[in-house]
Design a protein around this motif. Structure first.
Motif, PDB file in Angstrom:
ATOM      1  N   ILE A 132       0.881  -1.165   0.000  1.00 56.58           N
ATOM      2  CA  ILE A 132       0.000   0.000   0.000  1.00 56.58           C
ATOM      3  C   ILE A 132       0.915   1.210   0.000  1.00 56.58           C
ATOM      4  N   ALA A 133       0.840   2.026  -1.038  1.00 56.02           N
ATOM      5  CA  ALA A 133       1.760   3.147  -1.202  1.00 56.02           C
ATOM      6  C   ALA A 133       1.072   4.265  -1.965  1.00 56.02           C
ATOM      7  N   ALA A 134       1.680   5.442  -1.950  1.00 58.27           N
ATOM      8  CA  ALA A 134       1.166   6.541  -2.762  1.00 58.27           C
ATOM      9  C   ALA A 134       1.228   6.143  -4.231  1.00 58.27           C
ATOM     10  N   GLU A 135       0.155   6.415  -4.960  1.00 59.94           N
ATOM     11  CA  GLU A 135       0.008   5.918  -6.323  1.00 59.94           C
ATOM     12  C   GLU A 135       0.325   6.991  -7.360  1.00 59.94           C
ATOM     13  N   PRO A 136       1.416   6.821  -8.127  1.00 54.86           N
ATOM     14  CA  PRO A 136       1.703   7.772  -9.200  1.00 54.86           C
ATOM     15  C   PRO A 136       0.853   7.497 -10.437  1.00 54.86           C
ATOM     16  N   GLU A 137       0.404   8.540 -11.073  1.00 57.06           N
ATOM     17  CA  GLU A 137      -0.361   8.393 -12.305  1.00 57.06           C
ATOM     18  C   GLU A 137       0.571   8.032 -13.456  1.00 57.06           C
ATOM     19  N   GLU A 138       0.102   7.165 -14.352  1.00 61.52           N
ATOM     20  CA  GLU A 138       0.852   6.786 -15.547  1.00 61.52           C
ATOM     21  C   GLU A 138       0.038   7.126 -16.788  1.00 61.52           C
ATOM     22  N   ASP A 139       0.734   7.462 -17.881  1.00 60.84           N
ATOM     23  CA  ASP A 139       0.044   7.679 -19.137  1.00 60.84           C
ATOM     24  C   ASP A 139      -0.114   6.355 -19.881  1.00 60.84           C
ATOM     25  N   ALA A 140      -0.645   6.399 -21.089  1.00 57.16           N
ATOM     26  CA  ALA A 140      -0.936   5.168 -21.832  1.00 57.16           C
ATOM     27  C   ALA A 140       0.319   4.370 -22.159  1.00 57.16           C
ATOM     28  N   GLN A 141       1.473   5.029 -22.187  1.00 57.16           N
ATOM     29  CA  GLN A 141       2.729   4.351 -22.495  1.00 57.16           C
ATOM     30  C   GLN A 141       3.460   3.874 -21.235  1.00 57.16           C
ATOM     31  N   GLY A 142       2.858   4.085 -20.072  1.00 59.43           N
ATOM     32  CA  GLY A 142       3.477   3.657 -18.830  1.00 59.43           C
ATOM     33  C   GLY A 142       4.431   4.661 -18.228  1.00 59.43           C
ATOM     34  N   ASN A 143       4.529   5.841 -18.832  1.00 60.20           N
ATOM     35  CA  ASN A 143       5.379   6.887 -18.268  1.00 60.20           C
ATOM     36  C   ASN A 143       4.647   7.579 -17.115  1.00 60.20           C
ATOM     37  N   LEU A 144       5.392   8.033 -16.127  1.00 60.09           N
ATOM     38  CA  LEU A 144       4.798   8.734 -15.001  1.00 60.09           C
ATOM     39  C   LEU A 144       4.490  10.168 -15.398  1.00 60.09           C
ATOM     40  N   THR A 145       3.330  10.656 -14.990  1.00 62.61           N
ATOM     41  CA  THR A 145       2.904  12.003 -15.372  1.00 62.61           C
ATOM     42  C   THR A 145       3.339  13.064 -14.372  1.00 62.61           C
ATOM     43  N   GLY A 146       3.719  12.640 -13.167  1.00 62.92           N
ATOM     44  CA  GLY A 146       4.054  13.592 -12.114  1.00 62.92           C
ATOM     45  C   GLY A 146       2.900  13.899 -11.196  1.00 62.92           C
ATOM     46  N   ARG A 147       1.740  13.291 -11.450  1.00 65.91           N
ATOM     47  CA  ARG A 147       0.570  13.533 -10.612  1.00 65.91           C
ATOM     48  C   ARG A 147       0.281  12.340  -9.704  1.00 65.91           C
ATOM     49  N   LEU A 148      -0.354  12.629  -8.592  1.00 65.19           N
ATOM     50  CA  LEU A 148      -0.745  11.621  -7.609  1.00 65.19           C
ATOM     51  C   LEU A 148      -2.161  11.156  -7.893  1.00 65.19           C
ATOM     52  N   VAL A 149      -2.386   9.856  -7.799  1.00 73.64           N
ATOM     53  CA  VAL A 149      -3.731   9.294  -7.915  1.00 73.64           C
ATOM     54  C   VAL A 149      -4.292   9.109  -6.512  1.00 73.64           C
ATOM     55  N   GLY A 150      -5.436   9.712  -6.238  1.00 76.47           N
ATOM     56  CA  GLY A 150      -6.050   9.546  -4.928  1.00 76.47           C
ATOM     57  C   GLY A 150      -5.365  10.381  -3.854  1.00 76.47           C
ATOM     58  N   THR A 151      -5.414   9.895  -2.636  1.00 73.83           N
ATOM     59  CA  THR A 151      -4.897  10.637  -1.484  1.00 73.83           C
ATOM     60  C   THR A 151      -3.594  10.020  -0.990  1.00 73.83           C
ATOM     61  N   PRO A 152      -2.776  10.807  -0.285  1.00 73.78           N
ATOM     62  CA  PRO A 152      -1.511  10.280   0.228  1.00 73.78           C
ATOM     63  C   PRO A 152      -1.727   9.171   1.263  1.00 73.78           C
ATOM     64  N   THR A 153      -0.751   8.284   1.342  1.00 73.99           N
ATOM     65  CA  THR A 153      -0.781   7.194   2.323  1.00 73.99           C
ATOM     66  C   THR A 153       0.070   7.589   3.518  1.00 73.99           C
ATOM     67  N   VAL A 159      -4.781   4.593   7.472  1.00 76.20           N
ATOM     68  CA  VAL A 159      -5.969   3.866   7.945  1.00 76.20           C
ATOM     69  C   VAL A 159      -6.988   3.754   6.815  1.00 76.20           C
ATOM     70  N   GLU A 160      -7.230   4.856   6.132  1.00 73.73           N
ATOM     71  CA  GLU A 160      -8.169   4.865   5.008  1.00 73.73           C
ATOM     72  C   GLU A 160      -7.749   3.882   3.915  1.00 73.73           C
ATOM     73  N   HIS A 161      -6.478   3.929   3.541  1.00 74.80           N
ATOM     74  CA  HIS A 161      -5.992   3.061   2.478  1.00 74.80           C
ATOM     75  C   HIS A 161      -5.957   1.597   2.902  1.00 74.80           C
ATOM     76  N   LEU A 166      -8.065  -3.845   2.075  1.00 78.68           N
ATOM     77  CA  LEU A 166      -8.715  -5.056   2.588  1.00 78.68           C
ATOM     78  C   LEU A 166     -10.030  -5.312   1.859  1.00 78.68           C
ATOM     79  N   ASP A 167     -10.764  -4.248   1.583  1.00 79.44           N
ATOM     80  CA  ASP A 167     -12.029  -4.403   0.860  1.00 79.44           C
ATOM     81  C   ASP A 167     -11.802  -4.993  -0.530  1.00 79.44           C
ATOM     82  N   ARG A 168     -10.739  -4.546  -1.197  1.00 84.06           N
ATOM     83  CA  ARG A 168     -10.434  -5.090  -2.530  1.00 84.06           C
ATOM     84  C   ARG A 168     -10.085  -6.570  -2.455  1.00 84.06           C
ATOM     85  N   LEU A 169      -9.515  -6.994  -1.342  1.00 80.15           N
ATOM     86  CA  LEU A 169      -9.161  -8.406  -1.160  1.00 80.15           C
ATOM     87  C   LEU A 169     -10.333  -9.246  -0.661  1.00 80.15           C
ATOM     88  N   GLY A 170     -11.448  -8.589  -0.364  1.00 82.13           N
ATOM     89  CA  GLY A 170     -12.604  -9.310   0.156  1.00 82.13           C
ATOM     90  C   GLY A 170     -12.539  -9.559   1.650  1.00 82.13           C
TER      91      GLY A 170
END
Length: 224
Positions: A132-153, A159-161, A166-170
């Motif tokens: 579980i980590a801060a999620e960097p945004e990627e473009d269609a070619q897999g390059n990082l855009t420099g933007r964060l997806v969602g909220t910081p961990t 706690v939120e993440h 856990l919800d994604r894992l069921g």
């Protein structure tokens, strides 16, 4: 699975800060302007230690640095970083602690404020599937855009993440008979206060004092 075991990464499983060391690596290899990057990286690191870091501001700085490079070039640099910095820093006692929880059949995960690009290869090197980590945004070619997806961990964000993961894992957090979280920092008090078995691991002074008041166990992995 009856138990959940979560671990912070930097100064908990590693005796270094992987995010800071990545920045230092970029400076040493000439990938960034040394004086300016070091000035900003050192300032952010001091803010983190003091508990005053703005996680979004820092992540925009860190991810903006990553976005300067095509993915293939970035991956080559990261492989060198792993060989020169991370792998020599991995300590047997940290690996043994992780293995103890794996062997017991626990659900094991690393939860870190550092971004996934820097930390995913580290989690793999430590033998941990779930990160579980801060999620960097990627473009269609897999390059990082420099933007964060969602909220910081970071802080309450962990706690939120954790609940979302856990919800994604069921799973649900309250289904576990025991939940462990190992961390070195008072910045992680929100998650340490939620689990049934918090462990102050290589704790900084603020966390060590808090843990002593509440009777939490302390663990030192890097004393030998």
């Amino acid at each position: 699975m009856t138990e959940l075991a979560l671990f912070d990464l930097d100064h908990t499983l590693l005796p270094i800060d992987s995010d800071y060391e990545w920045g230092q690596f970029l400076v040493r290899t000439g990938a960034v302007d040394a004086a300016e990057f070091k000035r900003r990286n050192d300032a952010f690191f001091a803010q983190y230690q003091a508990g005053t870091l703005d996680p979004v501001e820092y992540l925009e700085f860190a991810l903006g640095t990553l976005a300067r490079y095509p993915r293939r070039e970035l991956d080559t640099m990261h492989a060198q970083f792993m060989d020169e910095v991370i792998k020599p820093a991995i300590r047997p006692r940290a690996v043994e602690l992780l293995q103890k929880h794996h062997d017991a059949g626990h659900l094991v995960g690393i939860i870190t404020a550092t971004n996934r690009y820097v930390t995913a290869p580290i989690a793999r090197a430590l033998g941990v599937e779930h990160l579980i980590a801060a999620e960097p945004e990627e473009d269609a070619q897999g390059n990082l855009t420099g933007r964060l997806v969602g909220t910081p961990t970071q802080g309450p964000g962990k706690v939120e993440h954790m609940h979302a993961w856990l919800d994604r894992l069921g799973h649900r957090f309250d289904q576990f008979e025991r939940s462990h979280f190992y961390s070195d920092s008072h910045n992680d008090l929100p998650l340490l206060s939620v689990v049934s078995h918090p462990v102050a691991t290589n704790p900084n002074a603020t966390l060590a004092s808090h843990a002593a008041r509440l009777g939490w166990p302390s663990l030192h992995l890097f004393n030998d």
